[in-house]
Design a protein around this motif. Structure first.
Motif, PDB file in Angstrom:
ATOM      1  N   VAL A   9     102.679 126.190  31.329  1.00 43.69           N
ATOM      2  CA  VAL A   9     104.124 126.384  31.465  1.00 43.69           C
ATOM      3  C   VAL A   9     104.370 127.862  31.720  1.00 43.69           C
ATOM      4  N   ILE A  10     105.144 128.177  32.761  1.00 44.66           N
ATOM      5  CA  ILE A  10     105.516 129.586  32.999  1.00 44.66           C
ATOM      6  C   ILE A  10     106.975 129.753  32.598  1.00 44.66           C
ATOM      7  N   GLY A  11     107.207 130.513  31.530  1.00 44.46           N
ATOM      8  CA  GLY A  11     108.554 130.700  30.980  1.00 44.46           C
ATOM      9  C   GLY A  11     108.620 130.098  29.594  1.00 44.46           C
ATOM     10  N   GLY A  12     109.121 130.884  28.648  1.00 47.85           N
ATOM     11  CA  GLY A  12     109.180 130.406  27.256  1.00 47.85           C
ATOM     12  C   GLY A  12     110.587 130.403  26.710  1.00 47.85           C
ATOM     13  N   GLY A  13     111.574 130.087  27.584  1.00 43.09           N
ATOM     14  CA  GLY A  13     112.965 129.915  27.140  1.00 43.09           C
ATOM     15  C   GLY A  13     113.211 128.478  26.730  1.00 43.09           C
ATOM     16  N   PRO A  14     114.479 128.057  26.631  1.00 39.32           N
ATOM     17  CA  PRO A  14     114.805 126.700  26.185  1.00 39.32           C
ATOM     18  C   PRO A  14     114.265 125.594  27.090  1.00 39.32           C
ATOM     19  N   ALA A  15     113.871 125.924  28.319  1.00 42.80           N
ATOM     20  CA  ALA A  15     113.246 124.915  29.180  1.00 42.80           C
ATOM     21  C   ALA A  15     111.739 124.887  28.927  1.00 42.80           C
ATOM     22  N   GLY A  16     111.136 126.084  28.891  1.00 48.37           N
ATOM     23  CA  GLY A  16     109.676 126.175  28.818  1.00 48.37           C
ATOM     24  C   GLY A  16     109.079 125.871  27.462  1.00 48.37           C
ATOM     25  N   TYR A  17     109.671 126.454  26.383  1.00 54.07           N
ATOM     26  CA  TYR A  17     108.977 126.263  25.097  1.00 54.07           C
ATOM     27  C   TYR A  17     109.041 124.811  24.607  1.00 54.07           C
ATOM     28  N   PRO A  18     110.172 124.074  24.812  1.00 53.62           N
ATOM     29  CA  PRO A  18     110.146 122.669  24.411  1.00 53.62           C
ATOM     30  C   PRO A  18     109.168 121.845  25.259  1.00 53.62           C
ATOM     31  N   ALA A  19     109.039 122.207  26.546  1.00 54.79           N
ATOM     32  CA  ALA A  19     108.073 121.492  27.392  1.00 54.79           C
ATOM     33  C   ALA A  19     106.668 121.686  26.826  1.00 54.79           C
ATOM     34  N   ALA A  20     106.361 122.930  26.432  1.00 53.57           N
ATOM     35  CA  ALA A  20     105.026 123.222  25.895  1.00 53.57           C
ATOM     36  C   ALA A  20     104.801 122.497  24.565  1.00 53.57           C
ATOM     37  N   ILE A  21     105.821 122.533  23.706  1.00 51.70           N
ATOM     38  CA  ILE A  21     105.685 121.877  22.390  1.00 51.70           C
ATOM     39  C   ILE A  21     105.487 120.373  22.573  1.00 51.70           C
ATOM     40  N   ARG A  22     106.317 119.754  23.426  1.00 50.66           N
ATOM     41  CA  ARG A  22     106.171 118.304  23.607  1.00 50.66           C
ATOM     42  C   ARG A  22     104.826 117.960  24.244  1.00 50.66           C
ATOM     43  N   ALA A  23     104.377 118.790  25.177  1.00 48.87           N
ATOM     44  CA  ALA A  23     103.058 118.537  25.775  1.00 48.87           C
ATOM     45  C   ALA A  23     101.990 118.599  24.685  1.00 48.87           C
ATOM     46  N   GLY A  24     102.121 119.576  23.784  1.00 45.37           N
ATOM     47  CA  GLY A  24     101.182 119.677  22.661  1.00 45.37           C
ATOM     48  C   GLY A  24     101.261 118.445  21.765  1.00 45.37           C
ATOM     49  N   GLN A  25     102.491 117.992  21.477  1.00 43.75           N
ATOM     50  CA  GLN A  25     102.663 116.788  20.647  1.00 43.75           C
ATOM     51  C   GLN A  25     102.032 115.575  21.326  1.00 43.75           C
ATOM     52  N   ASN A  26     102.035 115.597  22.658  1.00 41.91           N
ATOM     53  CA  ASN A  26     101.466 114.489  23.426  1.00 41.91           C
ATOM     54  C   ASN A  26      99.949 114.631  23.619  1.00 41.91           C
ATOM     55  N   LYS A  27      99.373 115.551  22.833  1.00 42.28           N
ATOM     56  CA  LYS A  27      97.907 115.740  22.808  1.00 42.28           C
ATOM     57  C   LYS A  27      97.347 116.282  24.113  1.00 42.28           C
ATOM     58  N   SER A  29      96.323 119.675  26.324  1.00 37.83           N
ATOM     59  CA  SER A  29      96.054 121.092  26.050  1.00 37.83           C
ATOM     60  C   SER A  29      97.016 121.894  26.915  1.00 37.83           C
ATOM     61  N   VAL A  30      97.675 122.882  26.292  1.00 34.82           N
ATOM     62  CA  VAL A  30      98.764 123.539  27.011  1.00 34.82           C
ATOM     63  C   VAL A  30      98.827 125.035  26.704  1.00 34.82           C
ATOM     64  N   ALA A  31      99.156 125.802  27.761  1.00 36.01           N
ATOM     65  CA  ALA A  31      99.418 127.239  27.597  1.00 36.01           C
ATOM     66  C   ALA A  31     100.844 127.500  28.032  1.00 36.01           C
ATOM     67  N   CYS A  32     101.514 128.399  27.313  1.00 39.04           N
ATOM     68  CA  CYS A  32     102.875 128.783  27.689  1.00 39.04           C
ATOM     69  C   CYS A  32     102.890 130.301  27.872  1.00 39.04           C
ATOM     70  N   ILE A  33     103.224 130.727  29.095  1.00 48.06           N
ATOM     71  CA  ILE A  33     103.244 132.170  29.408  1.00 48.06           C
ATOM     72  C   ILE A  33     104.691 132.638  29.442  1.00 48.06           C
ATOM     73  N   ASP A  34     105.009 133.661  28.681  1.00 49.27           N
ATOM     74  CA  ASP A  34     106.389 134.170  28.727  1.00 49.27           C
ATOM     75  C   ASP A  34     106.401 135.691  28.831  1.00 49.27           C
ATOM     76  N   GLY A  35     107.320 136.171  29.672  1.00 50.71           N
ATOM     77  CA  GLY A  35     107.356 137.610  29.932  1.00 50.71           C
ATOM     78  C   GLY A  35     108.591 138.316  29.413  1.00 50.71           C
ATOM     79  N   GLY A  46     111.606 132.599  23.655  1.00 50.99           N
ATOM     80  CA  GLY A  46     112.990 132.135  23.482  1.00 50.99           C
ATOM     81  C   GLY A  46     113.894 132.407  24.672  1.00 50.99           C
ATOM     82  N   GLY A  47     113.438 133.286  25.600  1.00 53.78           N
ATOM     83  CA  GLY A  47     114.199 133.494  26.837  1.00 53.78           C
ATOM     84  C   GLY A  47     115.577 134.071  26.618  1.00 53.78           C
ATOM     85  N   THR A  48     116.422 133.847  27.604  1.00 52.57           N
ATOM     86  CA  THR A  48     117.798 134.345  27.566  1.00 52.57           C
ATOM     87  C   THR A  48     118.521 133.811  26.343  1.00 52.57           C
ATOM     88  N   CYS A  49     118.379 132.518  26.108  1.00 51.29           N
ATOM     89  CA  CYS A  49     119.140 131.830  25.068  1.00 51.29           C
ATOM     90  C   CYS A  49     119.003 132.510  23.712  1.00 51.29           C
TER      91      CYS A  49
END
Ligand code: FAD
Ligand code: AMP
Length: 476
Positions: A9-27, A29-35, A46-49
């Motif tokens: 996942v590229i981006g760790g705001g409200p779109a990216g971090y939930p995508a990464a967490i749910r992918a992790g919950q779905n077993k 393997s996931v990386a989330c890159i945030d700048g 957490g991004g802009t939000c």
């Protein structure tokens, strides 16, 4: 660390971090890159939000609202306070503490869900590969076996003739960080962000003038609600000048002079600070290498289908960088939808049922069609409006302004939209969201028992009023 993941996942705001967490919950393997970098140069998820949007703005809204109530409402309750003072530094410190706690919480959540959290920049390369540039400048190529999810968000739109200077002419982030209350604050744009920030500083004592190019106030909202909002803001001393197209601004000494044109011709206005809140644009700078196959539309949004698939195989995009309302809850659900799809689970978004909330005082919340939209679609509508002045709880709260309005189809009884202006509208709208999601009829709302005395009874009574069966007010 492995360089290969199921999902990146590229981006760790409200779109990216939930995508990464749910992918992790779905077993997966996931990386989330945030700048995201804060003003102190430190990285924060957490991004802009979380860093510069929803959360800090609501922290200040709450503080300013308490100050306003202490000044204007306590007396009615028989409470006297002596002289009141605002300590902006303390208010800002509280805000910063909330932001820090929340962004730190996201790092913890990512870790607990098995996500490899990477701080730095991500760039999509062809063939589901990602170039990751870490904080120390080192570069690695990561591979996603299943998918890359782009969640790069948005940034404030800058007017060419009024570039941000960080002191006198600022964006929304700058307006959240003022260290003193500006005596005269100009806000360009009467959208959600402009109104929220204008309200904050107005309640803290600034003379706020909002310049809005459109002749219509809150054009996207139900007319009855927008008219009530404008009436209430004007009563509070927030000056909204409609049809005012800002063309330039000049900083001289400690003030900024804004030039704009309206129906009467060329005008100017002088402020101590100016917030430019004319919208946000998708942020994709440095995100895509040559040859990825991902396409971008004329307004800069990444092209996606209804399930957030881009034109490139195995690449998805979610949140503010794609079409649809720029809202954190829309971003979150898109991220979760994609992560579920990738695990072979059901993933779907109902774009017709996304609530809108404006966190001013009074708050506004709505979902579904406005009365005008329904009529324009040829639907015969029935509407019910219940004013909070008839609500015992609202009266007890000294918050009797505003109303709840239900728009339903006269033929099928189906609820098409609910529009609320008044205290806690953002909370009250949740019931309406559920009603629309479940395809409720007006009768369903009417037969649902609402606790007394609560503000939620206004939604119940508005549904009853649509059939002229309200109990706690006269049916006209
Ligand atoms: P963002 O939050 O912008 O996150 C994107 C992240 O990706 C950022 O951290 C960015 O640094 C990172 N990034 C971008 N490119 C790269 C790259 N190449 N490599 C690594 N990282 C990258 N919405 C609401 O629903 N309710 C509100 O009350 C609300 N209030 C708001 C108040 C203000 C003042 C503002 C400005 C916005 C508000 N919003 C609100 C909107 C909300 O903040 C956005 O809709 C939401 O943040 C979008 O989430 P996102 O993840 O798509 O993008
Ligand atoms: P939103 O897109 O909801 O954040 O709202 C931004 C608002 O800014 C819209 O209502 C626009 O009409 C308004 N706007 C954009 N450009 C200008 C301008 N130059 N002068 C005044 N208002 C503007």
């Amino acid at each position: 660390m492995s360089d290969t993941f199921d999902v990146i996942v590229i981006g760790g705001g409200p779109a990216g971090y939930p995508a990464a967490i749910r992918a992790g919950q779905n077993k997966l393997s996931v990386a989330c890159i945030d700048g995201w970098k804060n003003r102190d140069g430190g990285y924060a998820f957490g991004g802009t939000c979380l860093n510069a949007g929803c959360i800090p703005s609501k922290a200040l809204l709450e503080s300013s609202e308490l100050f306003h109530r202490a000044q204007h409402e306590f007396k009615a309750h028989g409470i006297s306070t002596g002289s009141l003072a605002v300590d902006i530094a303390a208010m800002q410190k509280r805000k910063a503490g909330i932001v820090k706690g929340m962004t730190g919480g996201i790092s913890q959540l990512l870790k607990s869900n098995g996500v490899t959290a990477l701080q730095g920049r991500g760039k999509l390369l062809p063939g589901r590969q990602v170039e990751y540039t870490a904080a120390d400048g080192s570069v690695r190529t990561l591979t996603a076996t299943k998918a890359v999810i782009l969640a790069s968000g948005s940034i404030p739109t800058e007017l060419k003739s009024l570039p941000f200077d960080g002191t006198h002419i600022v964006d929304s982030w700058g307006a959240l960080d003022f260290e003193t209350v500006p005596a005269r604050l100009g806000v360009i744009g009467a959208g959600v962000i402009g109104l929220e920030l204008g309200s904050v500083w107005a309640r803290l004592g600034a003379k706020v003038t909002v310049l809005e190019a459109s002749d219509s106030f809150l054009a996207m909202a139900d007319r009855q609600l927008a008219n009530e909002a404008l009436k209430q803001f004007t009563k509070q001393g927030l000056e909204v000048r409609l049809g005012a197209k800002v063309s330039a601004a000049k900083v001289k000494g400690k003030s900024v002079t804004v030039s704009y044109s309206d129906a009467k011709g060329e005008q100017s206005a002088e402020f101590d600070r100016l917030v430019v809140a004319v919208g946000r644009r998708p942020y994709t700078e440095g995100l895509l290498a040559e040859g990825t196959g991902v396409t971008i539309d004329a307004r800069g949004f990444i092209d996606v289908d209804g399930h957030c698939k881009t034109a490139a195989e195995g690449v998805y995009a979610v949140g503010d960088c794609v079409r649809g309302p720029m809202l954190a809850h829309k971003a979150k659900e898109e991220g979760v939808m994609v992560a579920d799809q990738l695990a072979g689970l059901y993933g779907h978004m109902n774009y017709d049922v996304i609530p809108s909330v404006i966190y001013t005082a009074p708050e506004m919340g709505w979902v579904g069609k406005t009365e005008e939209q329904a009529k324009a679609e040829g639907i015969t509508v029935k509407t019910g409006v219940f004013p909070f002045v008839a609500s015992g709880r609202a009266r007890a709260m000294e918050a009797s302004g505003g109303f709840a309005k239900v728009v339903a189809c006269a033929q099928t009884d189906r609820v098409l939209g609910v529009h609320i202006i008044g205290a806690m509208a953002g909370e009250l709208i949740a019931e309406a969201v559920l009603a629309l999601e479940y395809g409720a009829s007006c009768e369903d709302l009417q037969r649902t028992i609402h606790a007394h005395p609560t503000l939620s009874e206004a939604v119940h009574e508005a549904a009853l009023a649509a059939d002229k069966r309200a109990i706690d007010m006269l049916n006209r």
